[in-house]
Write a protein that holds these residues in place. Structure first.
Motif, short mmCIF file in Angstrom:
data_model
loop_
_atom_site.label_atom_id
_atom_site.label_comp_id
_atom_site.label_asym_id
_atom_site.label_seq_id
_atom_site.Cartn_x
_atom_site.Cartn_y
_atom_site.Cartn_z
N GLU A 170 0.88 -1.18 0.00
CA GLU A 170 0.00 0.00 0.00
C GLU A 170 0.90 1.22 0.00
N SER A 171 0.53 2.22 -0.82
CA SER A 171 1.36 3.41 -0.82
C SER A 171 0.49 4.65 -0.83
N ASP A 172 1.07 5.78 -0.42
CA ASP A 172 0.32 7.03 -0.51
C ASP A 172 0.45 7.59 -1.92
N ARG A 176 5.00 6.55 -1.52
CA ARG A 176 5.67 6.09 -0.32
C ARG A 176 4.88 4.94 0.31
N ILE A 177 5.58 3.88 0.69
CA ILE A 177 4.91 2.70 1.21
C ILE A 177 4.36 2.97 2.60
N THR A 178 3.09 2.64 2.78
CA THR A 178 2.46 2.86 4.08
C THR A 178 2.23 1.54 4.80
N ASP A 179 2.05 0.47 4.03
CA ASP A 179 1.76 -0.81 4.67
C ASP A 179 2.04 -1.94 3.69
N CYS A 180 2.22 -3.13 4.20
CA CYS A 180 2.27 -4.26 3.28
C CYS A 180 1.39 -5.37 3.77
N ALA A 229 8.34 1.25 7.98
CA ALA A 229 7.65 2.05 6.96
C ALA A 229 7.38 3.48 7.41
N SER A 230 7.02 3.66 8.65
CA SER A 230 6.66 5.01 9.10
C SER A 230 7.90 5.88 9.34
N ASN A 233 12.15 6.07 4.51
CA ASN A 233 11.55 6.35 3.21
C ASN A 233 11.58 5.09 2.33
N ARG A 235 9.78 3.26 -0.82
CA ARG A 235 8.90 3.67 -1.91
C ARG A 235 8.66 2.51 -2.88
#
Lengths: 377, 401
Positions: A170-172, A176-180, A229-230, A233, A235
Motif C-alpha cells: 500500500e502506498s500514498d 511512499r509505502i504505508t503498509d504491506c 515504513a513510518s 523512506n 517507496r
C-alpha cells in the motif's frame, strides 16, 4: 551503475517441487535455452551491475554448472564479477544451526559479504523474475527521491489461490509505502504486487541486516519493510512491462505457453535493443528440420533435429523428434528423444528423457504430465 | 619463460578469397559465415582443439577487422590460455622496416620468432578456407612414426578432377617422390589438402633459404615443397578419408552449405566432434503458425512465418507470411518481407528483401546462382534476375537498363 547485485537462488524451490527436485529454482529451464536466473542476471548486467552475489541453499550443482566462470554474462571479472555463495551456517544466521529459510535469514547468513560491499546501492532480486527491466531507471528514481528502499511493483489483480504468496504494498499518492499485506484476499481489483526486486541504499541494507541479527528478526516483509515504513523512506517503483513468475508446475506451464500466444510480450522480454537476455553457450549446431517435419507455432532452440510433427511446443536444445511422432502443447527440456510414432500432448519432459516408439501420453493444460529427468518410457 | 609445446599450428588466414567476390568485400575469407552459425575458420580452429593443439598463430592480412574481433581472446575455442592459446599475427613493422606477407612461406618466415618462443618440435601449417573434420594428432603420430621431415595431408579426388589440384605422387610406402601443381596429365589422384607438418628445424632452414632467393614466390606449394623434394628430404603423404571441401568459389561455397542438409547429410554437423564458434545472445527460433519448414538448417534468433525449403538460415532472419525461400543461404539479420520469393541464392548479412520481390530463378528450371551482397535493400516487387551479383551496400537495387 554504482550498485552491487544480490540474487536469491532457492527461496521459491517449494513452489515447483517437480522441477526443483534436482536443481534450484534459479536453474529451472525456461523458454528453450534459458534458466530462470538468466533474467535476473541479464537485467543486472544490462544495467551496468558487474558485482553480483548469488546466495545458494541446496541442490546448487546445476546452478554452478550453468554459471561457470560467469563468462557468458560478461561477469568473469578481475574485480567483482559473479560469486556463488555456498550455504554455510554462521553465528549470525540463527541460533539453531540450520540453513536459512527466509529472505532475511539468507541476508543475515551473508552479513560478512554485505558488510564488505563498497557500492552505494544494492539491487536484490529473486531468481524467478521473468521480465526485462531497466534497473538503471529504478535506481535513478531511488536516488531522485532520496529513498532508503525501493520496491518494484506491478499493478495486478490477485485472483487465484496460487497468487496468495504475493505481497501487496500500500502506498500514498507520492508512492511512499504505508503498509504491506501478506497473503492478500483474492479480488479483481488491481493492486501493487511486489515483484521481489528491490533497490536498497547500501548503508541502510548493512544497518537493517545488523539490526535483524541483534533483534533476531526473521521476516524481511514484516520486520524490515512494515516495521520501518513510518520512520524510513520506503517507496514503490511501478514496472509496466510483462512479468511472469510461477508457483506451481501448472503455473510454469501456463507461463511458458503464454510466450507462444503473445508475441508482443515475447518481444518485450527478448527483443529489446541493447537489453538481450544472456545465457550459457552450448555450441549446438543449428536446428535441422527434415523433409517430414511439420512445425507450427513453436519456440525451438538450436541443436535439435525435428523430423516429426510439433505444434504449440517449447523445445530446448538437443531435442530429437523422430518421424511420425506427434508432439503438441508440450515442453521438452534439453536432449529429450521422442521415438517414431510417439504421441505427446500437454507433457513437460525434463532433461534427457527418452520416449520410445509408439508411446502415447497426455496431460491437461491445468495438470501437465511431468516426466522426471533421465526417465525412459 | 614460455612452456615448450610439442606442436604449434600456423593458420594461414590472410587470403582475400577474391573468387567469393562480394562475400569477402569487407571480411577475410576465413571469416565468411558458414553453416548457419559458424565462420569458415571455426573448422580448422576446432580441429586444432580436438587434436590437442593449444597454440595457434593466425596469420592475417586482408580485411582483418572482423576476423580479429571474431577470434578475440580465443575463449569460444577454449584457446584463451596462459601459455599459448590463439594469437592473431598481422604483418608488422620491425627495426629493419616492415613488409606485407608476400606469400604463404613468407608469412610464416616473418613469424618464426613466434614459433621459436614455444620451442616446438613440429609445426602444423593450415589454411583457413576448408570445411572438414580432421584429427591432426593422428597425422602427427604418423609423421613421428615415419621419422619424416615433412608430412602432407592428401585426399583422393576423382582422377578427372585431379588436374585442378596439387598432386602428390608417392611410392607404396606413401613417401612422396614427386609433386605436380595442377598437372595436365595427373599420375595419381592424391591431392594436397594444404595441411603440412614440418620438423621445426627443417622448416626454419628452408624458410630462411627461400627468403634469400629473390626469384621465389615465397609459397609453400610452389617453392618450399619442391625445394625439399629436390634435396631428397623424407616427405610422406598422409591420406585423409572423409569430407573435405574448398569453399573458395561461390558455387563450392553454396554446395558445401547444402552438403549439411538431408537426412543423411554428406557432411554432418551432428556427427563427429562439435565445431565451436562465437555465439551471441539471441532468443530461440520462433516458428509461426503459418510456417512451412522442410530440409533446412535454422538458427537462433530466426522468426519464420513463411516457407523455407532446402536452405540454411543464419541467426536473426525474419521470414514473413507468404514469403518463400528455396535452395538458398541467408546470412544473419535478414528480413524477407511478405510474398517475396528467393530461389537458389546467397543473401549476405543485413539485407532486406522487399515484399513480393523475386530474387533468382528456381534451380530446377535451370536458374543460375544469384548473390546479394551485405547491407542491401531490394525494394518491394523488384526482380533480381538469376546469375546476377548485387554488390554489398547497394542501398537499393535497381534493375539496370
Amino acid at each position: 551503475m554504482n550498485a552491487a547485485g544480490i540474487i536469491f537462488s532457492n527461496l521459491h524451490d517449494r513452489h515447483i517441487p517437480e522441477l526443483t527436485r534436482v536443481r534450484t529454482m534459479a536453474s529451472v529451464p525456461f523458454a528453450c535455452r534459458y534458466r530462470l536466473i538468466d533474467f535476473a542476471l541479464s537485467n543486472m548486467v544490462n544495467s551496468g551491475i558487474s558485482n553480483i552475489s548469488v546466495i545458494t541453499h541446496n541442490n546448487y550443482r546445476s546452478l554452478m554448472e550453468h554459471i561457470g566462470s560467469g563468462k557468458d554474462w560478461d561477469l568473469a571479472r578481475r574485480s567483482g564479477g559473479i560469486q556463488l555463495l555456498p550455504p554455510y551456517i554462521t553465528a549470525h544466521a540463527n541460533s539453531s544451526n540450520v540453513l536459512y529459510s527466509s529472505r532475511l535469514d539468507a541476508l543475515k547468513s551473508i552479513s560478512q559479504t554485505i558488510h564488505e560491499l563498497r557500492e552505494d546501492y544494492v539491487v536484490l532480486s529473486d531468481c524467478d523474475v521473468i521480465c526485462n527491466i531497466d534497473l538503471e531507471d529504478v535506481l535513478r528514481d531511488h536516488i531522485a527521491h532520496n529513498t532508503d528502499m525501493t520496491m518494484v511493483v506491478k499493478r495486478l489483480p490477485v485472483i487465484t489461490d496460487e497468487e496468495k504468496s504475493r505481497v501487496i504494498f500500500e502506498s500514498d499518492s507520492e508512492g511512499r509505502i504505508t503498509d504491506c499485506n501478506v497473503r492478500p484476499q483474492p479480488g479483481l481489483r488491481e493492486q501493487n504486487v511486489g515483484l521481489n526486486i528491490w533497490v536498497i541504499t547500501r548503508t541502510y541494507l548493512q544497518r537493517v541486516v545488523q539490526d535483524a541479527i541483534a533483534h533476531g528478526y526473521t521476516s524481511f516483509t514484516h520486520d524490515i519493510v512494515a516495521r520501518n515504513a513510518s520512520r524510513r523512506n520506503h517507496r514503490i517503483y511501478r514496472f509496466n512491462g510483462p512479468y511472469g513468475d510461477m508457483s506451481s508446475l501448472a503455473g510454469y506451464f501456463k507461463e511458458s505457453m503464454a510466450l507462444l500466444r503473445n508475441h508482443a510480450s515475447w518481444d518485450a522480454l527478448f527483443n529489446i535493443a541493447q537489453r538481450p537476455i544472456f545465457t550459457r553457450v552450448r555450441n549446438s549446431p543449428p536446428t535441422k528440420y527434415s523433409d517430414s517435419a511439420r512445425v507450427k507455432n513453436c519456440m525451438i532452440a538450436d541443436g535439435c533435429r525435428i523430423e516429426g510433427t510439433v505444434e504449440n511446443c517449447i523445445i530446448f536444445r538437443g531435442v530429437r523428434v523422430s518421424p511420425n511422432a506427434v508432439v503438441k502443447n508440450s515442453i521438452l527440456f534439453e536432449d529429450a528423444y521422442i521415438g517414431a510414432d510417439a504421441d505427446l500432448n500437454c507433457v513437460v519432459a525434463d532433461k534427457n528423457v527418452v520416449v520410445r516408439e509408439r508411446v502415447r501420453l497426455s496431460g491437461h493444460p491445468t495438470l501437465p504430465f511431468y516426466i522426471d529427468k533421465s526417465t525412459m518410457l | 619463460m614460455y612452456k615448450k609445446k610439442e606442436c604449434v599450428a600456423m593458420l594461414l588466414a590472410g587470403g582475400q578469397g577474391s573468387r567469393l567476390y562480394t562475400l569477402t568485400e569487407h571480411v577475410a575469407k576465413p571469416a565468411v559465415p558458414f553453416g548457419g552459425k559458424y565462420r569458415i575458420i571455426d573448422f580448422p580452429l576446432s580441429n586444432c582443439v580436438h587434436s590437442g593443439i593449444d597454440t595457434v598463430g593466425v596469420l592475417t592480412q586482408y580485411q582483418p577487422l572482423v576476423l580479429n574481433e571474431y577470434i578475440g581472446n580465443g575463449q569460444p575455442w577454449d584457446l584463451d590460455r596462459n601459455y599459448g592459446g590463439v594469437m592473431v599475427l598481422p604483418p608488422y613493422q620491425g627495426k629493419k622496416g616492415g613488409d606485407w606477407y608476400r606469400g604463404t612461406a613468407n608469412a610464416i618466415y616473418q613469424n618464426l620468432h613466434f614459433i621459436r618462443r614455444y620451442d616446438p618440435d613440429y609445426v602444423l601449417v593450415l589454411s583457413g578456407d576448408h570445411i572438414y573434420h580432421m584429427d591432426y594428432h593422428q597425422m602427427l603420430e604418423a609423421h613421428k612414426e615415419k621419422g619424416a621431415d615433412a608430412t602432407i595431408a592428401v585426399i583422393e579426388v576423382p582422377i578427372e578432377e585431379a588436374s585442378r589440384f596439387g598432386i602428390m605422387n608417392t611410392d607404396d610406402q606413401l613417401r612422396i617422390v614427386e609433386f605436380e601443381e595442377k598437372p595436365p596429365k595427373p599420375k595419381s589422384n592424391k591431392a594436397s589438402m594444404g595441411i603440412y607438418i614440418f620438423n621445426t628445424d627443417v622448416l626454419t632452414q628452408y624458410l630462411i633459404r627461400d627468403e634469400a632467393d629473390e626469384n621465389s614466390a615465397k609459397d609453400f606449394g610452389k617453392n618450399i615443397i619442391p625445394a625439399m623434394l629436390r634435396d631428397g628430404m623424407k616427405m610422406y603423404a598422409h591420406p585423409f578419408r572423409g569430407y573435405w571441401k574448398d569453399v573458395g568459389t561461390l558455387d563450392s561455397f553454396w554446395e558445401a552449405n547444402m552438403d549439411l542438409l538431408g537426412d543423411q547429410p554428406i557432411f554432418d554437423l551432428y556427427g563427429g566432434k562439435k565445431i565451436f564458434s562465437r555465439n551471441s545472445a539471441r532468443p530461440p527460433q520462433m516458428i509461426g503458425a503459418s510456417a512451412r519448414l522442410s530440409d533446412s538448417l535454422i538458427t537462433e534468433g530466426c522468426e519464420i512465418h513463411g516457407e523455407v525449403t532446402h536452405s540454411v538460415l543464419f541467426g536473426d532472419v525474419r521470414i514473413e507470411p507468404g514469403a518463400v525461400v528455396r535452395d538458398s543461404i541467408l546470412m544473419g539479420n535478414i528480413s524477407v518481407e511478405a510474398g517475396a520469393v528467393i530461389e537458389y541464392a546467397i543473401i549476405d548479412s543485413d539485407c532486406t528483401i522487399g515484399a513480393k520481390a523475386k530474387v533468382g530463378k528456381a534451380r530446377a528450371e535451370g536458374g543460375k546462382l544469384t548473390v546479394v551482397g551485405a547491407e542491401t535493400e531490394i525494394s518491394p516487387k523488384q526482380r533480381v534476375p538469376d546469375g546476377v551479383m548485387v554488390a554489398a551496400g547497394s542501398v537499393e537495387y535497381k534493375k539496370e537498363g
